[in-house]
Enzyme design. Structure first.
Site, mmCIF file in Angstrom:
data_model
loop_
_atom_site.group_PDB
_atom_site.id
_atom_site.type_symbol
_atom_site.label_atom_id
_atom_site.label_comp_id
_atom_site.label_asym_id
_atom_site.label_seq_id
_atom_site.Cartn_x
_atom_site.Cartn_y
_atom_site.Cartn_z
ATOM 1 N N TRP A 111 0.807 -1.224 0.000
ATOM 2 C CA TRP A 111 0.000 0.000 0.000
ATOM 3 C C TRP A 111 0.839 1.272 0.000
ATOM 4 O O TRP A 111 0.297 2.355 -0.186
ATOM 5 C CB TRP A 111 -0.874 -0.003 1.267
ATOM 6 C CG TRP A 111 -0.075 -0.393 2.474
ATOM 7 C CD1 TRP A 111 0.022 -1.657 3.005
ATOM 8 C CD2 TRP A 111 0.810 0.422 3.254
ATOM 9 N NE1 TRP A 111 0.909 -1.666 4.067
ATOM 10 C CE2 TRP A 111 1.405 -0.394 4.245
ATOM 11 C CE3 TRP A 111 1.159 1.775 3.214
ATOM 12 C CZ2 TRP A 111 2.323 0.080 5.181
ATOM 13 C CZ3 TRP A 111 2.080 2.254 4.148
ATOM 14 C CH2 TRP A 111 2.636 1.412 5.110
ATOM 15 N N ASN A 112 2.154 1.185 0.274
ATOM 16 C CA ASN A 112 2.891 2.439 0.513
ATOM 17 C C ASN A 112 3.148 3.231 -0.766
ATOM 18 O O ASN A 112 3.327 4.446 -0.719
ATOM 19 C CB ASN A 112 4.180 2.199 1.302
ATOM 20 C CG ASN A 112 5.158 1.314 0.600
ATOM 21 O OD1 ASN A 112 4.797 0.593 -0.345
ATOM 22 N ND2 ASN A 112 6.402 1.324 1.033
ATOM 23 N N GLY B 29 6.861 -6.458 -0.104
ATOM 24 C CA GLY B 29 6.208 -6.390 1.201
ATOM 25 C C GLY B 29 7.177 -6.826 2.281
ATOM 26 O O GLY B 29 8.399 -6.712 2.112
ATOM 27 N N SER B 30 6.648 -7.351 3.351
ATOM 28 C CA SER B 30 7.496 -7.670 4.497
ATOM 29 C C SER B 30 8.269 -8.977 4.284
ATOM 30 O O SER B 30 7.846 -9.853 3.519
ATOM 31 C CB SER B 30 6.641 -7.791 5.753
ATOM 32 O OG SER B 30 5.732 -8.854 5.597
ATOM 33 N N GLU C 117 11.037 -8.159 -3.097
ATOM 34 C CA GLU C 117 11.554 -6.894 -2.549
ATOM 35 C C GLU C 117 10.978 -6.797 -1.145
ATOM 36 O O GLU C 117 9.803 -6.472 -0.983
ATOM 37 C CB GLU C 117 11.058 -5.705 -3.378
ATOM 38 C CG GLU C 117 11.313 -5.785 -4.860
ATOM 39 C CD GLU C 117 12.755 -5.593 -5.237
ATOM 40 O OE1 GLU C 117 13.544 -5.174 -4.371
ATOM 41 O OE2 GLU C 117 13.096 -5.874 -6.388
ATOM 42 N N LEU C 118 11.798 -7.074 -0.130
ATOM 43 C CA LEU C 118 11.248 -7.234 1.220
ATOM 44 C C LEU C 118 11.694 -6.103 2.156
ATOM 45 O O LEU C 118 12.108 -5.047 1.699
ATOM 46 C CB LEU C 118 11.630 -8.617 1.745
ATOM 47 C CG LEU C 118 11.258 -9.766 0.790
ATOM 48 C CD1 LEU C 118 11.758 -11.101 1.311
ATOM 49 C CD2 LEU C 118 9.775 -9.812 0.517
ATOM 50 N N CYS D 194 10.383 1.278 2.141
ATOM 51 C CA CYS D 194 11.294 0.188 2.517
ATOM 52 C C CYS D 194 12.751 0.645 2.492
ATOM 53 O O CYS D 194 13.599 0.003 3.083
ATOM 54 C CB CYS D 194 11.095 -0.966 1.566
ATOM 55 S SG CYS D 194 11.237 -0.440 -0.125
ATOM 56 N N GLU E 20 12.743 -2.687 11.698
ATOM 57 C CA GLU E 20 12.305 -1.594 10.839
ATOM 58 C C GLU E 20 11.107 -0.894 11.506
ATOM 59 O O GLU E 20 10.122 -1.544 11.844
ATOM 60 C CB GLU E 20 11.881 -2.221 9.513
ATOM 61 C CG GLU E 20 11.623 -1.285 8.406
ATOM 62 C CD GLU E 20 11.176 -2.034 7.158
ATOM 63 O OE1 GLU E 20 10.684 -3.172 7.273
ATOM 64 O OE2 GLU E 20 11.314 -1.469 6.070
#
Ligand code: NAD
Ligand code: SSN
Length: 532
Positions: free
Chosen positions: A194-195, A273-274, A295-296, A329, A427
């Site tokens: 969502w970011n 995401g995470s 891409e975490l 991120c 984080e």
């Protein structure tokens, strides 16, 4: 199902709220919000309450919907279909049916489609930005920046599509001739957060389509409207039915993720995401051995050496730490300042943060909006509380802003941070800057690399030899030297360690959606035929 939308009406303005306390904690907000009502779009048809599969706007087969809330007001702003496995399977089938024809199109034809989609994004940039602010909360100026960033991925990959080359390889076996062909991997499942409601999607769909793949994209449950507007523009750009399919869910997200990752038809999954969810999706993908790009999460070190230019370093820290209120991120998570410049940096950094204007993303002059939801606010508060408990001193901020709305938090700076605090290892994903001090290069490289993730890292120095030394020593996928902003469609984006693998954007991005086929021609190399 129709969207649940409240009428547009301006909220009373909250002007010049000044909060001051033990330290230099002064925040001003000045906003007039149409937060929970429909933003006044130039083209109202960009606002959807259905999703796009096989070239049609559809509901979930169950008829279920989920609610989307405005992070600024916490109010419901609309609904979207709550899809389940049967809906996902139908979208995957649509993508599989569209694949044979689409993969046969030429790179130049696909380039034209992407270019048209890019142009439609540019033409509708104001509306797309309003939708992003509405569902994500970021200030309108940032949302406009995101639309441009997002559209540039289509432009970039429209230029890559016709330039996919194989190799001619000198064979070791006499009489053999070897060459390679690059082929689209097939149907791709794309899962985004969502970011960046637009850019994370275009960064995946752009290279996938350029390569000749078809896609099922799972839009974020928190921010599905921007993705739907992009699908409407794909339709107008003439992208054939079934090539781009969007599935939507909030409460059924785990089921939807499992349907995508376990499908034997889906050949590739790209996820942003995470790290926690990345690990789950990797496990789920293992039975069908899919190609993966992840891409975490990150925990970016931001290092300021004594020899740095102070103003440049402060500007870099503001950009890197507080972009999207700390919800990217690649945001600086641990700010390490060398002892000789620590106090000066802390003072100058605090003065800049003191000028921030927090409020509804729509209001004039607002620099920082709300966080995405209450879970994000709780995490930020817990990191602040933990730092204070362990001896950190708050220079500015440190509190929720309930008068502004449920998800606002003061941009915060804490000094005297130590390695036993949560921020040193986790984080934050929010607007809290913790300032650590360090002595020398050896100590700082050890601290910077003391984490299981490795996405971005930043440092500031005027010494060119040091710049090389430190860039080479940091265990990250991306390094910013004397800058806090590294995102660029032309530059490879991605991490190492538990920040994932694969690269997005750049000349490498398209490879993630292609396979290399090798062809060996035997019986070659005979003598020339001579009819004399
Ligand atoms: N590396 C990057 O480019 C990047 C970008 C943005 C966010 N992030 C990371 O994401 C985290 C913050 O976002 P978050 O907390 O929303 O992350 P998250 O992993 O919980 O969610 C991200 C996306 O994954 C989806 N998702 C969640 N669970 C899923 C499941 N079981 N199956 C399929 N999809 C699922 C969500 O709906 C959302 O769209 C941070 O750790 C951040 O670093 C990384
Ligand atoms: O948050 C992840 C992506 C951020 C970016 O692309 O700059």
């Amino acid at each position: 199902m129709k969207a649940v939308l409240t009428n547009f009406a301006a909220k009373p303005a909250i002007r010049s709220q000044i909060r001051a306390s033990n330290h230099l904690r002064v925040l001003r907000a000045s906003y007039t919000s149409f937060a929970h009502s429909v933003p006044p779009l130039n083209d109202r048809t960009l606002l959807k309450s259905q999703t796009y599969v096989n070239g049609k706007w559809i509901d979930a087969r169950s008829g279920m919907t989920f609610e989307v809330t405005d992070p600024a007001s916490g109010k419901v702003i609309g609904t979207m279909p709550e899809m389940d496995k049967t809906d996902v399977d139908a979208a995957i089938k649509a993508a599989a049916d569209a694949l044979p024809a689409f993969r046969k199109t030429t790179g130049r034809e696909r380039a034209k489609m992407l270019r048209k989609w890019y142009q439609l994004m540019v033409d509708n940039a104001d509306d797309l930005a309003k939708l992003i602010t509405w569902e994500n909360g970021k200030p309108l100026a940032d949302a406009k920046g995101e639309v441009s960033y997002a559209a540039n991925f289509f432009e970039w990959f429209s230029e890559e599509a016709p330039r996919v080359y194989g190799d001619t390889i000198p064979a070791s076996v006499p009489g053999n001739r070897v060459f390679t062909i690059k082929e689209p991997v097939g149907v791709c499942g794309l899962i985004t957060p969502w970011n960046f409601p637009a850019a994370m999607i275009t960064r995946k769909i752009g290279p996938a389509l350029a390569a000749g793949c078809t896609v099922v994209a799972k839009s974020p449950g928190e921010t599905p409207f921007t993705a739907a507007a992009l699908a409407e523009l794909a339709h107008r750009a003439g992208i054939p039915p079934g090539v781009v399919n969007i599935v939507t869910s909030l409460n059924n997200t785990a089921e939807v993720g499992e349907a995508i990752t376990s499908s034997p038809i889906v050949k590739k999954v790209s996820f942003t995401g995470s790290t926690r969810v990345g690990k789950l999706l990797m496990k789920q993908s293992s039975d069908t051995l899919k190609k993966l790009s992840f891409e975490l999460g990150g925990n970016a070190p931001f290092i300021v050496f004594d020899d740095a230019d102070l103003d440049t370093a402060v500007a870099g820290a503001i950009a890197s730490k507080f972009r999207s209120s700390g919800q990217t991120c690649v945001c600086a998570n641990r700010i390490y300042v060398q002892q000789g410049i620590y106090d000066q940096f802390a003072k100058a950094f605090t003065e800049k943060v003191n000028n921030f204007k927090v409020g509804s993303g729509y209001a004039e002059g607002i620099t920082h909006g709300p966080l995405i939801h209450d879970r994000a606010v709780s995490k930020v508060q817990s990191h602040v509380d933990d730092a204070v408990k362990h001896g950190g001193k708050v220079l500015i901020g440190g509190h929720k802003l309930p008068d502004f709305g449920p998800n606002f938090f003061e941009p915060t700076i804490i000094r005297d941070m130590t390695n036993d605090m949560a921020i040193a290892h986790e984080e934050t994903f929010g607007p809290v800057a913790g300032l650590f001090s360090f002595k020398d290069e050896a100590e700082i490289v050890k601290l910077a690399n003391d984490t299981e993730v490795g996405l971005a890292g930043y440092f500031f120095s005027k010494d060119i030899q040091r710049c090389y030394r430190i860039a080479e020593a940091l265990e990250v996928g991306m390094v910013g030297v004397n800058t806090g902003l590294i995102s660029d469609p032309a530059a490879p984006f991605g991490g190492v360690k538990e920040s994932g693998f694969g690269r997005e954007g750049s000349k490498y991005g398209i490879d993630e959606y292609m396979t290399t086929k090798m062809v060996t021609l035997g019986g070659m190399g005979q003598e020339l035929q001579d009819s004399s």
